[in-house]
Design an enzyme around this catalytic site. Structure first.
Site, PDB file in Angstrom:
ATOM      1  N   GLU A 102      19.922-112.731 124.569  1.00 45.31           N
ATOM      2  CA  GLU A 102      18.980-113.623 123.887  1.00 45.31           C
ATOM      3  C   GLU A 102      19.638-114.224 122.653  1.00 45.31           C
ATOM      4  OE1 GLU A 102      15.015-111.820 123.486  1.00 45.31           O
ATOM      5  OE2 GLU A 102      14.760-112.904 121.605  1.00 45.31           O
ATOM      6  N   ASP A 104      18.382-116.457 119.379  1.00 48.64           N
ATOM      7  CA  ASP A 104      17.096-116.826 118.774  1.00 48.64           C
ATOM      8  C   ASP A 104      17.146-117.655 117.514  1.00 48.64           C
ATOM      9  OD1 ASP A 104      15.443-115.176 120.311  1.00 48.64           O
ATOM     10  OD2 ASP A 104      15.813-113.454 119.038  1.00 48.64           O
ATOM     11  N   GLU A 106      14.029-118.450 114.878  1.00 47.36           N
ATOM     12  CA  GLU A 106      12.607-118.267 114.575  1.00 47.36           C
ATOM     13  C   GLU A 106      12.358-118.826 113.177  1.00 47.36           C
ATOM     14  OE1 GLU A 106      11.521-114.356 117.258  1.00 47.36           O
ATOM     15  OE2 GLU A 106      11.598-114.112 115.097  1.00 47.36           O
ATOM     16  N   HIS A 119      15.122-117.558 110.785  1.00 47.35           N
ATOM     17  CA  HIS A 119      15.516-116.197 111.156  1.00 47.35           C
ATOM     18  C   HIS A 119      16.298-116.323 112.475  1.00 47.35           C
ATOM     19  CE1 HIS A 119      14.444-111.817 111.782  1.00 47.35           C
ATOM     20  NE2 HIS A 119      14.532-112.175 113.041  1.00 47.35           N
ATOM     21  N   THR A 120      17.505-115.758 112.545  1.00 55.27           N
ATOM     22  CA  THR A 120      18.291-115.843 113.788  1.00 55.27           C
ATOM     23  C   THR A 120      18.658-114.445 114.263  1.00 55.27           C
ATOM     24  OG1 THR A 120      20.418-115.944 112.632  1.00 55.27           O
ATOM     25  CG2 THR A 120      19.317-118.057 113.074  1.00 55.27           C
ATOM     26  N   ASN A 121      18.883-114.326 115.565  1.00 52.34           N
ATOM     27  CA  ASN A 121      19.313-113.042 116.104  1.00 52.34           C
ATOM     28  C   ASN A 121      20.087-113.283 117.401  1.00 52.34           C
ATOM     29  OD1 ASN A 121      19.572-110.253 116.327  1.00 52.34           O
ATOM     30  ND2 ASN A 121      17.362-109.835 116.389  1.00 52.34           N
ATOM     31  N   ASN A 129      19.335-106.378 116.776  1.00 50.64           N
ATOM     32  CA  ASN A 129      19.652-105.855 115.436  1.00 50.64           C
ATOM     33  C   ASN A 129      20.771-106.638 114.769  1.00 50.64           C
ATOM     34  OD1 ASN A 129      17.742-103.811 115.694  1.00 50.64           O
ATOM     35  ND2 ASN A 129      19.216-102.473 116.740  1.00 50.64           N
TER      36      ASN A 129
END
Ligand code: NAG
Ligand code: NAG
Length: 285
Positions: A102, A104, A106, A119-121, A129
């Site tokens: 994934e 991301d 956000e 916000h990224t991931n 995490n």
């Protein structure tokens, strides 16, 4: 005579319609399915605009019809204006299952006049995490701005208005899984997350301001489409993203953004990783 000219006009009309379909390739009707909150999501302007809204009864969301294995994905997004505290608007790539990958974006809403957080991931093989958060250098609620994900076998680059803000490199050679085998779809949604989104959950959604609406346009997937186990990529003339790396100009821009706008970086959070930072932290600037 009248009837024969009528017969002739039928195929030419069909051809004209096929042509129109090609010209307006970036079209929400063709590219996405609304998957959540039906009446809260709307496709407008002949498919050029999509709005998601959120009220107390529901949020909403869509997903791409296609699955992709690598690509450059752009969308223009105008975030919820005014008091958007407690809301999250997301735009991300994801595969399926417990070992999914994934990537991301956000957007965490805020009180009127207070800054949004991007916000990224990155999840690989089901493990995330890897949060990094940024403020923006503009008001994302005033105009449409472009948010992009470049994903190729070597690197993932997150862009805001063409500027790289984050990278995730392929360092499988030192044992960090990289997203490269699982096709992903684009997903987007708008939902209530007032238990964590704004000031860590201290500011709640003000439902008297609902409905909250975010608008999307110019969705463009310049990408390899996955179908029945085969990936079909765009012609060579238009797939420079497939071999793109971070050149020195982009690296300088990335450093500048990270120096001035980064709010949180898991790679600096020593308290969270007392046994040592994750291995990718040494290579992803
Ligand atoms: C909201 O605004 C406050 C005050 O400026 C700030 O501390 C916070 O990072 C902003 N964003 C979020 C999502 O809480
Ligand atoms: C080529 O790629 C760019 C950037 O992703 C895109 O904007 C453009 O529409 C593409 N052109 C064609 C002919 O597919």
């Amino acid at each position: 005579m009248a009837s024969s000219s009528c017969i002739l006009s039928v195929p030419s009309l069909a051809m004209a319609m096929a042509f129109i379909t090609l010209v307006y390739a970036a079209n929400f009707y063709q590219d996405v399915d609304i998957t959540w909150g039906n009446d809260h999501a709307k496709i407008l302007n002949n498919g050029q605009l999509l709005t998601l809204s959120l009220d107390k009864s529901s949020g909403s969301g869509f997903q791409s019809k296609n699955e992709y294995l690598f690509g450059k994905f752009d969308v223009q997004l105008k975030l919820i204006p005014g008091d958007s505290a407690g809301t999250v608007t997301a735009f991300y790539l994801s595969s399926q299952g417990s070992t999914h990958d994934e990537i991301d974006f956000e957007f965490l809403g805020n009180l009127s006049g207070d800054p949004y957080i991007v916000h990224t991931n990155v999840f690989t093989q089901g493990k995330g995490n890897r949060e990094q958060q940024f403020y923006l250098w503009f008001d994302p609620t005033k105009d449409f701005r472009t948010y992009s994900i470049l994903w190729n076998p070597r690197i993932v680059i997150f862009y805001v208005d063409g500027r790289p803000i984050r990278v995730f490199k392929n360092i499988e050679s030192i044992g960090v899984p990289y997203p490269k085998n699982q096709p992903m779809r684009i997903y987007s949604s708008l939902w209530n997350a007032d238990d964590w989104a704004t000031r860590g959950g201290r500011v709640k959604t003000d439902w008297s301001k609902a409905p909250f609406t975010a608008a999307f346009s110019e969705f463009n997937a310049n990408a390899c489409v996955w179908s029945s186990g085969v990936s079909s990529c765009p012609s060579r003339s238009n797939n420079s993203w497939l071999s793109q790396e971070l050149d020195s100009t982009s690296l300088a821009m990335l450093r500048m953004v990270q120096k001035n706008y980064m709010v949180y970086n898991y790679c600096s959070d020593l308290k969270r990783f007392p046994q040592g930072l994750p291995p990718e932290c040494s290579t992803n600037t």
